[in-house]
Design an enzyme around this catalytic site. Sequence first.
Site, PDB file in Angstrom:
ATOM      1  N   CYS A 167      50.384  45.753  41.799  1.00  0.00           N
ATOM      2  CA  CYS A 167      51.212  45.431  40.643  1.00  0.00           C
ATOM      3  C   CYS A 167      51.008  46.554  39.643  1.00  0.00           C
ATOM      4  CB  CYS A 167      50.828  44.087  40.037  1.00  0.00           C
ATOM      5  SG  CYS A 167      52.158  43.439  38.993  1.00  0.00           S
TER       6      CYS A 167
ATOM      7  N   CYS B  53      50.939  45.949  36.132  1.00  0.00           N
ATOM      8  CA  CYS B  53      50.573  45.486  34.782  1.00  0.00           C
ATOM      9  C   CYS B  53      49.198  45.951  34.305  1.00  0.00           C
ATOM     10  CB  CYS B  53      50.707  43.975  34.667  1.00  0.00           C
ATOM     11  SG  CYS B  53      49.819  43.044  35.924  1.00  0.00           S
TER      12      CYS B  53
ATOM     13  N   LYS C 259      55.328  32.809  42.854  1.00  0.00           N
ATOM     14  CA  LYS C 259      54.407  33.035  41.735  1.00  0.00           C
ATOM     15  C   LYS C 259      55.102  32.590  40.458  1.00  0.00           C
ATOM     16  CE  LYS C 259      51.777  36.561  39.296  1.00  0.00           C
ATOM     17  NZ  LYS C 259      51.257  37.936  39.304  1.00  0.00           N
TER      18      LYS C 259
ATOM     19  N   TYR D 245      37.930  32.170  42.495  1.00  0.00           N
ATOM     20  CA  TYR D 245      36.751  32.684  41.798  1.00  0.00           C
ATOM     21  C   TYR D 245      35.519  31.830  42.101  1.00  0.00           C
ATOM     22  CZ  TYR D 245      40.502  35.110  39.422  1.00  0.00           C
ATOM     23  OH  TYR D 245      41.609  35.869  39.175  1.00  0.00           O
TER      24      TYR D 245
ATOM     25  N   SER E 129      42.728  31.919  37.505  1.00  0.00           N
ATOM     26  CA  SER E 129      41.682  32.008  36.485  1.00  0.00           C
ATOM     27  C   SER E 129      41.604  30.782  35.581  1.00  0.00           C
ATOM     28  CB  SER E 129      41.897  33.271  35.646  1.00  0.00           C
ATOM     29  OG  SER E 129      43.185  33.270  35.056  1.00  0.00           O
TER      30      SER E 129
ATOM     31  N   GLU F  66      62.391  31.661  47.620  1.00  0.00           N
ATOM     32  CA  GLU F  66      61.623  32.899  47.436  1.00  0.00           C
ATOM     33  C   GLU F  66      60.746  33.178  48.665  1.00  0.00           C
ATOM     34  OE1 GLU F  66      61.131  35.397  45.429  1.00  0.00           O
ATOM     35  OE2 GLU F  66      61.788  34.909  43.397  1.00  0.00           O
TER      36      GLU F  66
ATOM     37  N   LYS G  84      51.152  30.422  43.981  1.00  0.00           N
ATOM     38  CA  LYS G  84      50.255  30.680  42.857  1.00  0.00           C
ATOM     39  C   LYS G  84      50.849  30.166  41.564  1.00  0.00           C
ATOM     40  CE  LYS G  84      48.445  34.551  40.317  1.00  0.00           C
ATOM     41  NZ  LYS G  84      48.585  35.941  40.040  1.00  0.00           N
TER      42      LYS G  84
HETATM   43  C1  PBG Z   1      49.106  40.631  38.120  1.00  0.00           C
HETATM   44  C2  PBG Z   1      48.361  39.395  38.483  1.00  0.00           C
HETATM   45  C3  PBG Z   1      48.080  38.282  37.688  1.00  0.00           C
HETATM   46  C4  PBG Z   1      47.300  37.436  38.437  1.00  0.00           C
HETATM   47  C5  PBG Z   1      47.136  38.034  39.683  1.00  0.00           C
HETATM   48  N1  PBG Z   1      47.822  39.240  39.700  1.00  0.00           N
HETATM   49  C6  PBG Z   1      48.388  38.012  36.277  1.00  0.00           C
HETATM   50  C7  PBG Z   1      49.752  37.864  35.805  1.00  0.00           C
HETATM   51  O1  PBG Z   1      50.716  37.777  36.572  1.00  0.00           O
HETATM   52  O2  PBG Z   1      49.897  37.871  34.585  1.00  0.00           O
HETATM   53  C8  PBG Z   1      46.740  36.131  37.953  1.00  0.00           C
HETATM   54  C9  PBG Z   1      45.449  35.733  38.570  1.00  0.00           C
HETATM   55  C10 PBG Z   1      44.675  34.706  37.839  1.00  0.00           C
HETATM   56  O3  PBG Z   1      45.082  34.133  36.809  1.00  0.00           O
HETATM   57  O4  PBG Z   1      43.575  34.432  38.327  1.00  0.00           O
HETATM   58  N2  PBG Z   1      50.461  40.599  38.368  1.00  0.00           N
HETATM   59 ZN    ZN Z   2      51.519  42.302  37.234  1.00  0.00          ZN
END
Ligand code: PBG
Ligand code: ZN
Length: 322
Positions: free
Chosen positions: A116, A118, A191, A309, A270, A229, A244
């Site tokens: 990704c 970000c 997602k 985790y 998380s 999707e 997710k």
């Molecule tokens: C990045 C990504 C994210 C997570 C996994 N890959 C964050 C988001 O999309 O903002 C979230 C994982 C988590 O909350 O444990 N694209």
């Molecule tokens: Zn991202």
Amino acid sequence: MKRFRRLRASEQLRRFVRETHIPKSCLIYPIFVEEGENIRLPIASMPDIFRYSVDRLDEIMQKVYHSGIAGVLLFGIPKHKDEKASSAYDDNGVTQQAIRYIKKNYPDLLIIADVCLCEYTNHGHCGIVCEGKILNDETLPLLAKTAVSFARAGADIIAPSDMMDGRVAYLRHALDEQHFEDIPIMAYSAKFASGYYAPFRDAAESAPSFGDRKTYQMDYANGREALREIADDIAEGSDIVIVKPALAYLDILSQARQRFDLPLAAYNVSGEYSMIKAAAQNGWIDEKRIVLENLTAIRRAGADIIITYHALDAAQWLEEEI
Ligand code: PBG
Ligand code: ZN
């Protein structure tokens, strides 16, 4: 009278008729790797989770190795962030260094590389931004360069989490072209734009500096769209699909299990982790009981693979149960 209680009378009987199990081989542990030296930084919103620099990765990798779980999911946090996420596809970037290090020192563990942008963009969005919009097609080549660079570094599986349309086919083509036709894609297919990612964004320094992710991540109200999707990512060539978050989306997991035959993964994210840690630290719940109950529920709903985790603790607790 039907006596259901007959088979509940002893631990031996209960174990004998138990329908759902959690093999350690289905667990994946996420790891945050930060560029720099001598770093082991606690994440305030994720108790017991740290950011490591590559030179201190051993501290956590030893635990992963001895736990008997399947492997790790890697997130890199670079020093340099820009509009084009150039650190993402730098062959010497922090994620690539971590992959090479783990591949060399822990060849028996699976290395899944999250793809990704970000963590690598200065605005924190998962794609290229132009006039406040997150561009789809312009993002694909950068994701492809990143995936190929991770594969070159030694990643065993490529896991795109950006939610751009068409990225699975695009990445598959790019990987094949560079002779990585044997590297599987594990797509974050369903997602959702979720409040449960908040602690992760602390950990990965990837919160968007403006707006939100709702134009690319899914509306959590939409179950049927999630199945579309997933079907599309499978058609584009994904080898494994991810749902997710996990716990508020067990209906999606269960329907996906019934409809699709390929391996299905759930990402226990998380926020789901941190809520349990907070309640456990307050003495309000028994952490071990709750975690094993949640992970069992995720398996029962249909997940073959669980990214969590809690993986290291769970591996330990599962050992005690046997
Ligand atoms: C990045 C990504 C994210 C997570 C996994 N890959 C964050 C988001 O999309 O903002 C979230 C994982 C988590 O909350 O444990 N694209
Ligand atoms: Zn991202």
